[in-house]
Design an enzyme around this catalytic site. Structure first.
Site, PDB file in Angstrom:
ATOM      1  N   ASN A   1      -3.132   7.142  -8.261  1.00  0.00           N
ATOM      2  CA  ASN A   1      -2.554   5.801  -8.103  1.00  0.00           C
ATOM      3  C   ASN A   1      -1.978   5.857  -6.647  1.00  0.00           C
ATOM      4  O   ASN A   1      -1.340   6.436  -6.120  1.00  0.00           O
ATOM      5  CB  ASN A   1      -1.151   5.887  -9.042  1.00  0.00           C
ATOM      6  CG  ASN A   1      -0.123   4.591  -8.799  1.00  0.00           C
ATOM      7  OD1 ASN A   1      -0.518   3.561  -8.035  1.00  0.00           O
ATOM      8  ND2 ASN A   1       1.139   4.758  -9.232  1.00  0.00           N
ATOM      9  N   TRP A   2      -2.735   4.834  -5.950  1.00  0.00           N
ATOM     10  CA  TRP A   2      -2.432   4.915  -4.495  1.00  0.00           C
ATOM     11  C   TRP A   2      -1.178   4.050  -4.178  1.00  0.00           C
ATOM     12  O   TRP A   2      -0.703   4.195  -2.814  1.00  0.00           O
ATOM     13  CB  TRP A   2      -3.808   4.151  -3.641  1.00  0.00           C
ATOM     14  CG  TRP A   2      -4.936   4.761  -3.597  1.00  0.00           C
ATOM     15  CD1 TRP A   2      -5.508   6.016  -4.404  1.00  0.00           C
ATOM     16  CD2 TRP A   2      -6.126   4.382  -3.117  1.00  0.00           C
ATOM     17  NE1 TRP A   2      -6.561   6.297  -4.016  1.00  0.00           N
ATOM     18  CE2 TRP A   2      -7.301   5.482  -3.446  1.00  0.00           C
ATOM     19  CE3 TRP A   2      -6.466   3.469  -2.209  1.00  0.00           C
ATOM     20  CZ2 TRP A   2      -8.456   5.323  -2.659  1.00  0.00           C
ATOM     21  CZ3 TRP A   2      -7.641   3.218  -1.772  1.00  0.00           C
ATOM     22  CH2 TRP A   2      -8.578   4.091  -2.084  1.00  0.00           C
ATOM     23  N   LYS A   3      -0.732   3.428  -5.007  1.00  0.00           N
ATOM     24  CA  LYS A   3       0.619   2.656  -4.754  1.00  0.00           C
ATOM     25  C   LYS A   3       0.339   1.524  -3.586  1.00  0.00           C
ATOM     26  O   LYS A   3      -0.933   1.257  -3.504  1.00  0.00           O
ATOM     27  CB  LYS A   3       1.574   3.310  -4.484  1.00  0.00           C
ATOM     28  CG  LYS A   3       1.989   4.707  -5.391  1.00  0.00           C
ATOM     29  CD  LYS A   3       3.154   5.186  -5.585  1.00  0.00           C
ATOM     30  CE  LYS A   3       3.195   6.554  -6.538  1.00  0.00           C
ATOM     31  NZ  LYS A   3       4.374   6.805  -6.728  1.00  0.00           N
TER      32      LYS A   3
ATOM     33  N   HIS B   1       4.538   1.255 -14.857  1.00  0.00           N
ATOM     34  CA  HIS B   1       4.937   2.246 -13.959  1.00  0.00           C
ATOM     35  C   HIS B   1       6.525   2.223 -13.805  1.00  0.00           C
ATOM     36  O   HIS B   1       6.941   1.159 -13.746  1.00  0.00           O
ATOM     37  CB  HIS B   1       3.970   2.248 -12.782  1.00  0.00           C
ATOM     38  CG  HIS B   1       4.402   3.362 -11.871  1.00  0.00           C
ATOM     39  ND1 HIS B   1       5.286   3.654 -10.983  1.00  0.00           N
ATOM     40  CD2 HIS B   1       3.434   4.423 -11.798  1.00  0.00           C
ATOM     41  CE1 HIS B   1       5.234   4.594 -10.404  1.00  0.00           C
ATOM     42  NE2 HIS B   1       3.961   5.311 -10.764  1.00  0.00           N
TER      43      HIS B   1
ATOM     44  N   GLU C   1       8.031   2.432 -11.156  1.00  0.00           N
ATOM     45  CA  GLU C   1       8.548   1.622 -10.088  1.00  0.00           C
ATOM     46  C   GLU C   1       8.414   0.181 -10.554  1.00  0.00           C
ATOM     47  O   GLU C   1       9.251  -0.604  -9.957  1.00  0.00           O
ATOM     48  CB  GLU C   1       7.594   1.946  -8.792  1.00  0.00           C
ATOM     49  CG  GLU C   1       7.702   3.183  -8.219  1.00  0.00           C
ATOM     50  CD  GLU C   1       6.793   4.016  -7.725  1.00  0.00           C
ATOM     51  OE1 GLU C   1       5.530   3.372  -7.356  1.00  0.00           O
ATOM     52  OE2 GLU C   1       6.878   5.249  -7.333  1.00  0.00           O
TER      53      GLU C   1
ATOM     54  N   GLU D   1       5.494  10.169 -17.290  1.00  0.00           N
ATOM     55  CA  GLU D   1       6.018  10.568 -15.818  1.00  0.00           C
ATOM     56  C   GLU D   1       7.576  10.522 -15.786  1.00  0.00           C
ATOM     57  O   GLU D   1       7.971   9.213 -15.670  1.00  0.00           O
ATOM     58  CB  GLU D   1       5.324   9.201 -15.012  1.00  0.00           C
ATOM     59  CG  GLU D   1       3.890   9.089 -14.954  1.00  0.00           C
ATOM     60  CD  GLU D   1       3.814   8.505 -13.804  1.00  0.00           C
ATOM     61  OE1 GLU D   1       2.612   9.235 -12.844  1.00  0.00           O
ATOM     62  OE2 GLU D   1       3.934   7.180 -13.266  1.00  0.00           O
TER      63      GLU D   1
ATOM     64  N   GLY E   1       7.130  11.266  -6.921  1.00  0.00           N
ATOM     65  CA  GLY E   1       7.212  11.240  -5.317  1.00  0.00           C
ATOM     66  C   GLY E   1       8.568  12.266  -4.849  1.00  0.00           C
ATOM     67  O   GLY E   1       8.854  12.087  -3.866  1.00  0.00           O
TER      68      GLY E   1
ATOM     69  N   SER F   1       4.544  14.459  -9.180  1.00  0.00           N
ATOM     70  CA  SER F   1       4.318  15.352  -8.131  1.00  0.00           C
ATOM     71  C   SER F   1       3.315  16.412  -8.441  1.00  0.00           C
ATOM     72  O   SER F   1       3.767  17.656  -8.299  1.00  0.00           O
ATOM     73  CB  SER F   1       5.673  16.225  -7.681  1.00  0.00           C
ATOM     74  OG  SER F   1       6.602  15.464  -7.339  1.00  0.00           O
TER      75      SER F   1
ATOM     76  N   GLY G   1      -0.081  10.432  -7.875  1.00  0.00           N
ATOM     77  CA  GLY G   1       0.620   9.319  -6.796  1.00  0.00           C
ATOM     78  C   GLY G   1       0.012  10.014  -5.366  1.00  0.00           C
ATOM     79  O   GLY G   1      -1.049  10.113  -4.873  1.00  0.00           O
ATOM     80  N   GLY G   2       0.961  10.810  -4.756  1.00  0.00           N
ATOM     81  CA  GLY G   2       0.640  11.214  -3.449  1.00  0.00           C
ATOM     82  C   GLY G   2      -0.467  11.982  -3.020  1.00  0.00           C
ATOM     83  O   GLY G   2      -1.219  11.844  -2.246  1.00  0.00           O
TER      84      GLY G   2
HETATM   85  C1  PEP Z   1       3.064   8.163  -9.769  1.00  0.00           C
HETATM   86  O1  PEP Z   1       3.579   7.397  -9.034  1.00  0.00           O
HETATM   87  O2  PEP Z   1       2.293   7.614 -10.755  1.00  0.00           O
HETATM   88  C2  PEP Z   1       3.025   9.606  -9.233  1.00  0.00           C
HETATM   89  C3  PEP Z   1       3.078  10.535 -10.319  1.00  0.00           C
HETATM   90  O3  PEP Z   1       3.343   9.735  -7.892  1.00  0.00           O
HETATM   91  P1  PEP Z   1       3.683  11.353  -7.350  1.00  0.00           P
HETATM   92  O4  PEP Z   1       2.316  11.940  -7.835  1.00  0.00           O
HETATM   93  O5  PEP Z   1       3.523  11.186  -6.133  1.00  0.00           O
HETATM   94  O6  PEP Z   1       4.769  12.137  -7.744  1.00  0.00           O
END
Ligand code: PEP
Length: 252
Positions: A9-11, A93, A95, A164, A170, A208, A229-230
């Site tokens: 997930n590049w966001k 998600h 967010e 999640e 994040g 994470s 994500g990251g």
């Molecule tokens: C996400 O936003 O779906 C996610 C899991 O982010 P991160 O891996 O950065 O925690």
């Protein structure tokens, strides 16, 4: 047996220039026994579609409209995503739930539209830190899931759920493999109330995930891969996580 999956997930990250480097780096991905998907921002779908052509990597979006078509300024429909070759779309998600007020019923309706359009929805659920600390994790996730299960209970083998925990997204703070496994097992049990197909439903963990913790998480019996994500923004890290998803659990 459920096929493992790793979705990036590049966001709201990237540029034409940096995407070209990242997508180019993903060409090194070996053809694996694991589904690999990258979910990019809308404006970069065409670029990603063209850069990923000829690879086994699937393309996804990070949201879709609850409407099929019409006067909905700024919205992007599932059929538009299909036009750009999307096979997957993230819905619900945390967010989007937090910043755009997306409620469980809307998330379920989006997932339904995605399935009708022939795409796989990756449906996110998860609790906040306050909810976990007050012992409400299962109640919260149960409610988020029920909306989906009522509408799509007969299509569990086609959709993907991503657990999640909001407090792990994040933040660098990951759920322990046992904490994650406990919630994944709960999700499967809850789904089994609605349909016999719960064993074939894939449940990803997100929050994470990094190359150094992915193996232990993915070795849990009810964790079928990750939503990343990251760490999906660096080809080497993302590919290391894909490798962890395909490793023999006996070697972890
Ligand atoms: C996400 O936003 O779906 C996610 C899991 O982010 P991160 O891996 O950065 O925690």
């Amino acid at each position: 047996m459920r096929r493992k999956m790793v979705a990036g997930n590049w966001k709201m990250h990237g540029s034409l220039q940096s995407n070209a480097v990242l997508l180019g780096g993903l060409h090194a991905a070996p053809a694996t026994a694991c589904d690999v998907v990258v979910c990019v921002p809308f404006p970069y779908l065409a670029q990603a579609q063209s850069c990923l052509a000829g690879t086994a990597i699937g393309l996804g979006a990070q949201d879709c409209s609850i409407h099929a078509e019409g006067a909905y300024t700024g919205e992007v429909s599932v059929s538009m995503l299909r036009d750009f070759g999307c096979s997957h779309v993230i819905v619900g998600h945390s967010e989007r739930r937090a910043h755009h007020g997306e409620a469980d019923l809307a998330v379920a309706a989006k997932a339904r539209l995605a399935l009708l359009a022939g795409m796989i929805p990756i449906i996110c659920v998860g609790e906040t830190l306050a909810q976990r600390e007050s012992g409400a994790t299962e109640a919260v996730i149960g409610m988020q899931l029920d909306a989906i299960l009522h509408l799509l209970g007969d299509r569990l083998s086609e959709l993907v759920v991503a657990y999640e925990p909001v407090w792990a997204i994040g933040t660098g703070r990951t759920a322990s493999p046992q904490q994650a496994q406990d919630v994944h097992a709960f999700i499967r049990t809850r789904a089994a109330r609605h349909h016999v197909d719960a064993q074939s439903m894939r449940v990803l963990y997100g929050g994470s995930v990094k190359p150094d913790n992915a193996g232990e998480l993915f070795a849990q019996p009810d964790i079928d891969g990750g939503l990343i994500g990251g760490a999906s923004l660096k080809a080497a890290d993302f590919l290391a996580i894909v490798a962890a998803a395909t490793a023999d659990p006996g070697t972890i």
